[in-house]
Design an enzyme around this catalytic site. Structure first.
Site, short mmCIF file in Angstrom:
data_model
loop_
_atom_site.label_atom_id
_atom_site.label_comp_id
_atom_site.label_asym_id
_atom_site.label_seq_id
_atom_site.Cartn_x
_atom_site.Cartn_y
_atom_site.Cartn_z
CG ASP A 19 50.42 -27.15 70.04
OD1 ASP A 19 50.65 -26.26 70.87
OD2 ASP A 19 49.29 -27.51 69.71
CG HIS A 41 54.65 -20.41 73.21
ND1 HIS A 41 55.05 -19.20 72.72
CD2 HIS A 41 53.70 -20.87 72.36
CE1 HIS A 41 54.38 -18.93 71.60
NE2 HIS A 41 53.54 -19.92 71.38
P1 IMP Z 1 40.77 -20.59 69.59
O1 IMP Z 1 41.94 -19.88 69.02
O2 IMP Z 1 40.88 -20.84 71.07
O3 IMP Z 1 39.45 -19.95 69.19
O4 IMP Z 1 40.69 -22.06 68.94
C1 IMP Z 1 40.43 -22.24 67.55
C2 IMP Z 1 41.24 -23.42 67.01
O5 IMP Z 1 42.62 -23.09 67.04
C3 IMP Z 1 41.10 -24.71 67.83
O6 IMP Z 1 41.22 -25.81 66.95
C4 IMP Z 1 42.31 -24.66 68.75
O7 IMP Z 1 42.70 -25.95 69.18
C5 IMP Z 1 43.35 -24.04 67.83
N1 IMP Z 1 44.42 -23.31 68.54
C6 IMP Z 1 44.39 -22.03 68.99
N2 IMP Z 1 45.57 -21.71 69.56
C7 IMP Z 1 46.36 -22.78 69.44
C8 IMP Z 1 47.72 -23.05 69.82
O8 IMP Z 1 48.44 -22.22 70.38
N3 IMP Z 1 48.19 -24.30 69.52
C9 IMP Z 1 47.43 -25.23 68.89
N4 IMP Z 1 46.17 -25.02 68.53
C10 IMP Z 1 45.63 -23.81 68.80
MG MG Z 2 51.34 -24.79 72.00
#
Ligand code: IMP
Ligand code: MG
Length: 336
Positions: A13, A43
């Site tokens: 982000d 995004h």
């Molecule tokens: P997962 O990738 O959905 O398994 O989430 C694992 C960790 O990564 C969590 O803390 C999510 O909030 C974070 N996370 C995964 N993808 C993103 C992203 O695109 N932006 C921000 N945090 C992410």
């Molecule tokens: Mg994002």
């Protein structure tokens, strides 16, 4: 044959979507290739007064001439993809690698109910972790197994190689960010695979000798959704007072916030081998820079912040985001 990688420097982000949408217009590349984990990313792109929140279609879609592809390392949720193809009107120019992995309903079910993944780690619930688990077990379906994806199937590695050999420009769009890397991030509070610039090459099937530039995107303050460390974390009230309140693009969760962190910036530069820094949300820290396109419009205090980032990381700040829209940017690439 310029091949640049755009990747995240903190916990995601940072505004990769905004930087990519600007590069899509300004550089007019032949192709933008989406790498990263999958539809756990969100995004945000703002262009000509319209806002888009995309989870799979590459952010550079706003330039209608660009070929858009999704690499073999990226997970696809076909439903999410088909919806985004409608919204972005990109059916005629989007390609999905034959070997991209497929997220199925059971992956989402596990990811959004499992006490470890959802409860402890704070996953996005988009099914990525469980799908990557099945991939490691070698029982995950791939894009080539799904009839509805047939019109889009391609070999992304070959397409990129051909484009580069013809002297065309290709940009790789990373997702997530280095501190969420399964290998180098704040384990166990990380995503389900590596997301470094090297991993982005691997997702797309491009060898590391082909990379011309690595642009690491850093936000002017640090945010994080989900659990895990966040040095210098501010209270919700203080975050609000500073005007740094943000919500997750995929989950709508309130993002935790902290001031810019030079140690983390150095780590991001090192782990990604960054050659440039794109600094976003500069206008949130320095409101009088809003919508600026020229460095001469920026006062000393704000310039000092950029100088310090360059001093500490030994990498130049080449792009400065001054607002949410693709064109709100100061482009300093000519000077480096
Ligand atoms: P997962 O990738 O959905 O398994 O989430 C694992 C960790 O990564 C969590 O803390 C999510 O909030 C974070 N996370 C995964 N993808 C993103 C992203 O695109 N932006 C921000 N945090 C992410
Ligand atoms: Mg994002």
């Amino acid at each position: 044959m310029p091949f640049s990688i755009v990747c995240g420097g903190f916990w995601g982000d940072e505004g990769k979507g905004k930087i990519l949408s600007y590069l899509a217009i300004s550089d007019d590349p032949a192709m933008i290739a989406r790498a990263g984990v999958g539809p756990n990313a969100g995004h945000t792109i703002e262009f000509e007064g319209k806002e888009y929140k995309l989870r799979l279609v590459p952010s550079g879609f706003i330039n209608p001439k660009i070929r858009l592809v999704i690499g073999a390392g990226v997970l696809i949720n076909p439903q999410v993809l088909f919806k985004e193809l409608e919204v972005t009107k990109t059916k005629d120019r989007l390609g999905v690698d034959f070997q991209s992995g497929i997220i199925e309903p059971n992956h989402i079910e596990i990811d959004s109910t499992d006490t470890h993944l959802k409860g402890k780690i704070g996953s996005t619930g988009s099914g990525c972790g469980p799908a990557n688990m099945d991939r490691v077990l070698r029982k995950l379906k791939l894009a080539r197994d799904i009839p509805e994806l047939k019109p889009y199937l391609t070999d992304v590695s070959v397409e990129i190689d051909d484009a580069l050999n013809e002297g065309k420009q290709v940009i790789a769009e990373g997702s997530q960010a280095i501190l969420l890397s399964l290998f180098h991030g704040s384990y166990p509070y990380v995503t389900s695979k590596d997301v470094s610039a090297a991993a982005i090459c691997s997702d797309l099937g491009v060898g590391p000798t082909k990379v011309t530039d690595v642009i690491v995107v850093l936000k002017s303050f640090v945010t994080r959704v989900g659990t895990g460390e966040l040095p210098g974390e501010l209270s919700v009230d203080e975050t609000e007072k500073r005007g740094w309140t943000e919500y997750g693009a995929v989950t709508g969760r309130l993002r935790r916030a902290a001031p810019f962190n030079y140690d983390l910036a150095r780590k991001a530069v090192r782990l990604n081998g960054a050659t440039q820094i794109a600094l976003t949300k500069f206008d949130i820290l320095y409101p009088d820079t809003a919508k600026a396109n020229n460095i001469d419009q920026i006062k000393k205090e704000a310039k000092d912040f950029i100088d310090r980032i360059e001093d500490e990381t030994k990498v130049k700040v080449s792009l400065i985001g001054t607002g949410p829209s693709a064109e709100d940017i100061i482009d300093l690439r000519e000077n480096i």
